[in-house]
Motif scaffolding. Structure first.
Motif, PDB file in Angstrom:
ATOM      1  N   VAL A   1      -0.355  -1.876   7.187  1.00  0.00           N
ATOM      2  CA  VAL A   1      -1.734  -1.490   6.805  1.00  0.00           C
ATOM      3  C   VAL A   1      -2.130  -2.071   5.445  1.00  0.00           C
ATOM      4  N   GLY A   2      -1.191  -2.778   4.787  1.00  0.00           N
ATOM      5  CA  GLY A   2      -1.509  -3.402   3.498  1.00  0.00           C
ATOM      6  C   GLY A   2      -0.825  -2.772   2.309  1.00  0.00           C
ATOM      7  N   LYS A   3       0.226  -1.945   2.551  1.00  0.00           N
ATOM      8  CA  LYS A   3       0.885  -1.240   1.452  1.00  0.00           C
ATOM      9  C   LYS A   3       1.532  -2.197   0.455  1.00  0.00           C
ATOM     10  N   SER A   4       2.301  -3.159   0.990  1.00  0.00           N
ATOM     11  CA  SER A   4       3.029  -4.069   0.087  1.00  0.00           C
ATOM     12  C   SER A   4       2.084  -5.009  -0.644  1.00  0.00           C
ATOM     13  N   THR A   5       1.007  -5.428   0.038  1.00  0.00           N
ATOM     14  CA  THR A   5       0.009  -6.279  -0.629  1.00  0.00           C
ATOM     15  C   THR A   5      -0.647  -5.492  -1.766  1.00  0.00           C
ATOM     16  N   LEU A   6      -0.943  -4.220  -1.502  1.00  0.00           N
ATOM     17  CA  LEU A   6      -1.528  -3.360  -2.541  1.00  0.00           C
ATOM     18  C   LEU A   6      -0.544  -3.197  -3.699  1.00  0.00           C
ATOM     19  N   PHE A   7       0.713  -2.950  -3.377  1.00  0.00           N
ATOM     20  CA  PHE A   7       1.739  -2.794  -4.409  1.00  0.00           C
ATOM     21  C   PHE A   7       1.806  -4.041  -5.291  1.00  0.00           C
ATOM     22  N   ASN A   8       1.755  -5.222  -4.652  1.00  0.00           N
ATOM     23  CA  ASN A   8       1.788  -6.473  -5.421  1.00  0.00           C
ATOM     24  C   ASN A   8       0.589  -6.585  -6.349  1.00  0.00           C
TER      25      ASN A   8
ATOM     26  N   CYS B   1      -8.468   3.617   1.322  1.00  0.00           N
ATOM     27  CA  CYS B   1      -8.984   2.912   2.494  1.00  0.00           C
ATOM     28  C   CYS B   1      -8.976   1.409   2.211  1.00  0.00           C
ATOM     29  N   ASN B   2      -8.196   0.680   2.993  1.00  0.00           N
ATOM     30  CA  ASN B   2      -8.105  -0.773   2.843  1.00  0.00           C
ATOM     31  C   ASN B   2      -9.211  -1.404   3.695  1.00  0.00           C
ATOM     32  N   VAL B   3     -10.252  -1.912   3.031  1.00  0.00           N
ATOM     33  CA  VAL B   3     -11.417  -2.469   3.730  1.00  0.00           C
ATOM     34  C   VAL B   3     -11.409  -3.997   3.627  1.00  0.00           C
ATOM     35  N   ASP B   4     -12.353  -4.649   4.343  1.00  0.00           N
ATOM     36  CA  ASP B   4     -12.479  -6.102   4.196  1.00  0.00           C
ATOM     37  C   ASP B   4     -13.457  -6.422   3.061  1.00  0.00           C
ATOM     38  N   GLU B   5     -13.579  -7.704   2.751  1.00  0.00           N
ATOM     39  CA  GLU B   5     -14.393  -8.121   1.597  1.00  0.00           C
ATOM     40  C   GLU B   5     -15.844  -7.650   1.711  1.00  0.00           C
ATOM     41  N   ALA B   6     -16.392  -7.648   2.935  1.00  0.00           N
ATOM     42  CA  ALA B   6     -17.790  -7.258   3.140  1.00  0.00           C
ATOM     43  C   ALA B   6     -18.040  -5.808   2.756  1.00  0.00           C
ATOM     44  N   ALA B   7     -16.977  -4.973   2.800  1.00  0.00           N
ATOM     45  CA  ALA B   7     -17.122  -3.540   2.503  1.00  0.00           C
ATOM     46  C   ALA B   7     -16.599  -3.172   1.115  1.00  0.00           C
TER      47      ALA B   7
ATOM     48  N   LYS C   1     -12.382  16.320   3.930  1.00  0.00           N
ATOM     49  CA  LYS C   1     -13.249  17.045   2.985  1.00  0.00           C
ATOM     50  C   LYS C   1     -12.714  18.434   2.601  1.00  0.00           C
ATOM     51  N   ASP C   2     -11.893  19.057   3.461  1.00  0.00           N
ATOM     52  CA  ASP C   2     -11.348  20.385   3.145  1.00  0.00           C
ATOM     53  C   ASP C   2      -9.958  20.311   2.539  1.00  0.00           C
ATOM     54  N   GLU C   3      -9.509  19.111   2.222  1.00  0.00           N
ATOM     55  CA  GLU C   3      -8.103  18.941   1.847  1.00  0.00           C
ATOM     56  C   GLU C   3      -7.858  18.847   0.345  1.00  0.00           C
ATOM     57  N   ASN C   4      -8.926  18.912  -0.437  1.00  0.00           N
ATOM     58  CA  ASN C   4      -8.758  18.784  -1.891  1.00  0.00           C
ATOM     59  C   ASN C   4      -8.043  17.478  -2.236  1.00  0.00           C
ATOM     60  N   ALA C   5      -8.515  16.379  -1.600  1.00  0.00           N
ATOM     61  CA  ALA C   5      -7.900  15.064  -1.809  1.00  0.00           C
ATOM     62  C   ALA C   5      -8.978  14.059  -2.170  1.00  0.00           C
ATOM     63  N   GLU C   6      -8.594  13.068  -2.957  1.00  0.00           N
ATOM     64  CA  GLU C   6      -9.548  12.024  -3.340  1.00  0.00           C
ATOM     65  C   GLU C   6      -9.487  10.888  -2.321  1.00  0.00           C
ATOM     66  N   VAL C   7     -10.637  10.227  -2.101  1.00  0.00           N
ATOM     67  CA  VAL C   7     -10.683   9.054  -1.224  1.00  0.00           C
ATOM     68  C   VAL C   7     -11.253   7.895  -2.028  1.00  0.00           C
ATOM     69  N   ILE C   8     -10.561   6.765  -2.048  1.00  0.00           N
ATOM     70  CA  ILE C   8     -11.147   5.570  -2.650  1.00  0.00           C
ATOM     71  C   ILE C   8     -10.994   4.421  -1.648  1.00  0.00           C
ATOM     72  N   PHE C   9     -11.795   3.382  -1.818  1.00  0.00           N
ATOM     73  CA  PHE C   9     -11.653   2.225  -0.929  1.00  0.00           C
ATOM     74  C   PHE C   9     -11.588   0.961  -1.767  1.00  0.00           C
ATOM     75  N   LEU C  10     -10.806   0.003  -1.301  1.00  0.00           N
ATOM     76  CA  LEU C  10     -10.758  -1.305  -1.947  1.00  0.00           C
ATOM     77  C   LEU C  10     -10.320  -2.346  -0.923  1.00  0.00           C
ATOM     78  N   ALA C  11     -10.757  -3.580  -1.155  1.00  0.00           N
ATOM     79  CA  ALA C  11     -10.407  -4.697  -0.277  1.00  0.00           C
ATOM     80  C   ALA C  11      -9.097  -5.289  -0.789  1.00  0.00           C
ATOM     81  N   VAL C  12      -7.989  -4.823  -0.234  1.00  0.00           N
ATOM     82  CA  VAL C  12      -6.665  -5.181  -0.759  1.00  0.00           C
ATOM     83  C   VAL C  12      -6.422  -6.693  -0.682  1.00  0.00           C
ATOM     84  N   GLY C  13      -6.802  -7.317   0.445  1.00  0.00           N
ATOM     85  CA  GLY C  13      -6.603  -8.767   0.590  1.00  0.00           C
ATOM     86  C   GLY C  13      -7.388  -9.548  -0.450  1.00  0.00           C
ATOM     87  N   THR C  14      -8.628  -9.101  -0.701  1.00  0.00           N
ATOM     88  CA  THR C  14      -9.477  -9.764  -1.705  1.00  0.00           C
ATOM     89  C   THR C  14      -8.890  -9.571  -3.106  1.00  0.00           C
TER      90      THR C  14
END
Length: 364
Positions: free
Chosen positions: A11-18, A205-211, A227-240
Motif C-alpha cells: 500500500v506504500g508503507k516502505s515508500t512512505l518510510f523512505n 491515505c496514500n492518494v495519487d498526484e491528482a488528489a 469519525k467515532d474513533e478519536n483518530a486523525e486522518v491525513i492524506f498525501l501522495a506518497v509516490g509524488t
C-alpha cells in the motif's frame, strides 16, 4: 518513543518510510517486500527552530526527532500466525503509536493483495487481526482475574468487570481505544495490558498526484468510517513525495510543491502529526553554541524537562529561567527580553509550555 507504519502489503508503507527518513528501505511492487522492521530517526520540521536560528545565529541547530518503524505488511489470519503475523504483531506491540497506511488510489500497474482498491475493507482487515490478538490477551488475563474474584477480592471483581467490557467490545469489532472507560479505570486496568488497539492511531491515505491537494472520494470514505474513533486522518501522495525527495536542490523541491499547489511536503505534516500522536511537545535552549529543540511528554514539569538534557539537571534542579517563544521573537534577543522584564523564574512545580525557551540552574 516510536510510531509504527502499518498496513496491508503493497500500500506504500516502505515508500512512505523512505520519504520520511530518507533511508532506503526496499520498496517494490510485490507483497512481503519488508520483512525485518526498518527504523528511521526523523527530524521534526519546526518553523520556530528556524526563527530562533535566524535570531541567535548559533554554531549549530539540532531539531527534535521521532523514531518511525516500517513494519511488514499484514494479511488475513495474522493473529493466528499467517504470513508474517506473529512477527508483525510483536513489532507493532513495541511501538507507541500507529500510522495506518491505506491505499486510496487506482492504478492497474500496482498489485493489490486483495485484487481491488477498497480502503475501508483494508482498514477492517487489519483492525480485525489486531482486535483478535487483543482479545486473546484480554481473555487470558480475564481467566486469571476471575479466579481471584471468586474468593471475594473486591479489586479483582472490579478488574473482571472492566476486562469483560473490553472482551465484549473487541468481540463486537471495536478497537480498545473506542471503548468508553473512565480515565482512572483505563490507567489502572487497561494501560498495563499494552493492547495494540489501545495505541493512538493516525490513518494515512496514500492518494495519487491528482488528489494531493484536496483528497478524493476514498479519503472522504475513510474520514466517515473513523469519525467515532478519536483518530486523525491525513492524506498525501506518497509516490509524488518520493519523486520530490529525489530532486537535488531545495529550490527544485519547492518549485515542484508549488506546481502541485502545496506549501510544504505532506511528509512534514505527517511527522508533526506523529509527534503529536505520541503526546510529545518541544521546548528550546538557545545560545551561541547551539539552538536546540528538546522533546518532552506533554505535561512535563521543569525538573523533568531538565532531566532530558542530563539526569543531573533533574536531580539538582534549583530553578528554570523561562522565555515564552513569542516574547523571544517579538523582542529579538534574550537580552532585550530581560530588559523588558519578560523572563520568568519558575520552580519545581512549573509545567513546561510547548515552545518555551529555557535555561536551567542546578546544583550537583
Amino acid at each position: 518513543m516510536k510510531a509504527g507504519i502499518v498496513g496491508l502489503p503493497n500500500v506504500g508503507k516502505s515508500t512512505l518510510f523512505n520519504c520520511l527518513s530518507n533511508a532506503k528501505a526496499q520498496s517494490a511492487n510485490f507483497p512481503f517486500c519488508t520483512i525485518e522492521p526498518n527504523i528511521g530517526v526523523v527530524n521534526v520540521p519546526d518553523p520556530r527552530l528556524e526563527k530562533l536560528d535566524e535570531l541567535v545565529n548559533p554554531q549549530q541547530v539540532i531539531p527534535a526527532t521521532v523514531e518511525i518503524v516500517d513494519i511488514a505488511g499484514l494479511v488475513k489470519g495474522a493473529s493466528k500466525g499467517e504470513g508474517l503475523g506473529n512477527q508483525f504483531l510483536g513489532n507493532i506491540r513495541e511501538t507507541d503509536a500507529i500510522l495506518h497506511v491505506l491505499r486510496c488510489f487506482d492504478n492497474d500497474n500496482v498489485v493489490h493483495v486483495d485484487g481491488s482498491v477498497d480502503p475501508i475493507r483494508d482498514k477492517e482487515t487489519i483492525d480485525m487481526e489486531l482486535q483478535l490478538k487483543d482479545l486473546e490477551s484480554v481473555e487470558k488475563k480475564l481467566d486469571k482475574v476471575k479466579r481471584a474474584a471468586k474468593t471475594g477480592n473486591k479489586e479483582a471483581q472490579k478488574e473482571a468487570t472492566i476486562l469483560t467490557t473490553l472482551k465484549e467490545g473487541l468481540e463486537a469489532g471495536q478497537s480498545v481505544r473506542a471503548i468508553e472507560l473512565s480515565k482512572e479505570d483505563h490507567a489502572e486496568f487497561v494501560k498495563p495490558l499494552q493492547l495494540i488497539t489501545d495505541k493512538p492511531v493516525m490513518y494515512v491515505c496514500n492518494v495519487d498526484e491528482a488528489a494531493a491537494v484536496e483528497g478524493n472520494t476514498y479519503v472522504n470514505k475513510v474520514k466517515e468510517a473513523v469519525k467515532d474513533e478519536n483518530a486523525e486522518v491525513i492524506f498525501l501522495a506518497v509516490g509524488t513525495e518520493a519523486d520530490i525527495n529525489e530532486l537535488e536542490s531545495y529550490e527544485e523541491r519547492q518549485m515542484f510543491l508549488e506546481d502541485l499547489g502545496l506549501s510544504e511536503p505532506g511528509a512534514a505534516k505527517l511527522i508533526r502529526g506523529a509527534y503529536n500522536l505520541l503526546n510529545l511537545e518541544t521546548y528550546f535552549t538557545a545560545g551561541e553554541k547551539e539552538v536546540r529543540a528538546w522533546t518532552i511528554k506533554k505535561g512535563a514539569t521543569a525538573p523533568q524537562a531538565a532531566g532530558v538534557i542530563h539526569t543531573d539537571f533533574e536531580k539538582g534542579f534549583i530553578r528554570a529561567e523561562v522565555i515564552a517563544y513569542n516574547d523571544y521573537v517579538n523582542f529579538g534577543s534574550e537580552a532585550k527580553v530581560k530588559e523588558a522584564g519578560k523572563m520568568r523564574v519558575e520552580g519545581k512545580e512549573y509545567t513546561v509550555k510547548d515552545g518555551d525557551v529555557m535555561h536551567f540552574r542546578f546544583n550537583v
